[in-house]
Design a protein around this motif. Sequence first.
Motif, PDB file in Angstrom:
ATOM      1  N   LEU A 139       0.869  -1.032   0.104  1.00 18.85           N
ATOM      2  CA  LEU A 139      -0.086  -0.089   0.073  1.00 18.85           C
ATOM      3  C   LEU A 139       1.068   1.069   0.052  1.00 18.85           C
ATOM      4  O   LEU A 139       1.808   1.322   0.636  1.00 18.85           O
ATOM      5  N   CYS A 162      -1.485  -0.834  -7.017  1.00 20.41           N
ATOM      6  CA  CYS A 162      -1.522  -1.123  -5.736  1.00 20.41           C
ATOM      7  C   CYS A 162      -2.559   0.228  -5.153  1.00 20.41           C
ATOM      8  O   CYS A 162      -2.515   1.123  -5.631  1.00 20.41           O
ATOM      9  N   ALA A 179      -6.934  -3.731   2.456  1.00 18.52           N
ATOM     10  CA  ALA A 179      -5.897  -4.208   1.768  1.00 18.52           C
ATOM     11  C   ALA A 179      -5.312  -5.544   2.351  1.00 18.52           C
ATOM     12  O   ALA A 179      -5.109  -6.692   1.605  1.00 18.52           O
TER      13      ALA A 179
END
Length: 282
Positions: free
Chosen positions: A112, A139, A162
């Motif tokens: 992330l 991402c 995530a």
Amino acid sequence: MQSCHVAFAGNPNAGKTTLFNNVTGSRQHVGNYPGITVERKEGRLIHQETELNIVDLPGCYSLTAYTQEELVARQVLVEERPELVVNVVDATKLERHLYLTIQFMELGAPILLALNMMDDVRNKGMSIDLKKLAKGMGCPVVGTVARSGEGKPELLDRIIEAAEDQSTWQPLQISYGPDIDPVLETLITAIEQHQFLTQRYPSRWLAIKYLEDDEQIIEQGRKENPSIADELNSIVENLRDHCAKTLNSFPEAIIADYRYGFIHSLLKRGIVTYPEDVERMD
Ligand code: GDP
Ligand code: MG
């Protein structure tokens, strides 16, 4: 309660520690990695009924085996396999900082991107299209100002999201051009055929490390299976000769050039706008 192991990682001075302190508050613990002087900083917090255990990795510019910091960073990623790596980058220096991001992704780490220093971005009159960047890098991306706490609630929400949804990860695979790519394929085939070090590392990453003459991997390889190690080394030596003779270069340099080329062409596609670009459009 569910728990989740998260690593904060990035270049020195990206604001990792500031963000880490801001997120974990006083729930911190400082220790050392065994046998070396590098500090290990850990902290935890609870968000959305999930316990986040966060480790603040030492800052590094690359994931080669040249410094203790680099070795620690990759060792944590490989051995502890955090569910998520929050790669903290200085958003005013994307071109330089994404170089490390690419290497995290090649190592197979779920990333992330925390685009920190968004206050500096605004003060400089720059703007960054976070959605386009997320698409280009494959991402999630969150903008933050670690000093003030701006972006923290969104960051925590996205960390949980995530870490829970690993299915959306698309590992980045960049091309290293006509001289390197075919040799990479040959190395990957040999590595996979013999399952050479593949319990710990992705095969493409291992192949790249062989081309980069990575001391630690080469040493591990020699111990694991000397005859396969010799085979890989001779493939690399041939490429080295070829690069020296026909390109007056060497594989490490070509690999670095292609990584920067990838970032450069990505950022050119309307992701970062500088004040002078806006003036030009008027
Ligand atoms: P690290 O090396 O990645 O751990 O970075 P630090 O957290 O030590 O931060 C490096 C410097 O950047 C410090 O002087 C911080 O106060 C500053 N800094 C951190 N985050 C921000 C931010 O979002 N905006 C601005 N303007 N400065 C920041
Ligand atoms: Mg720090």
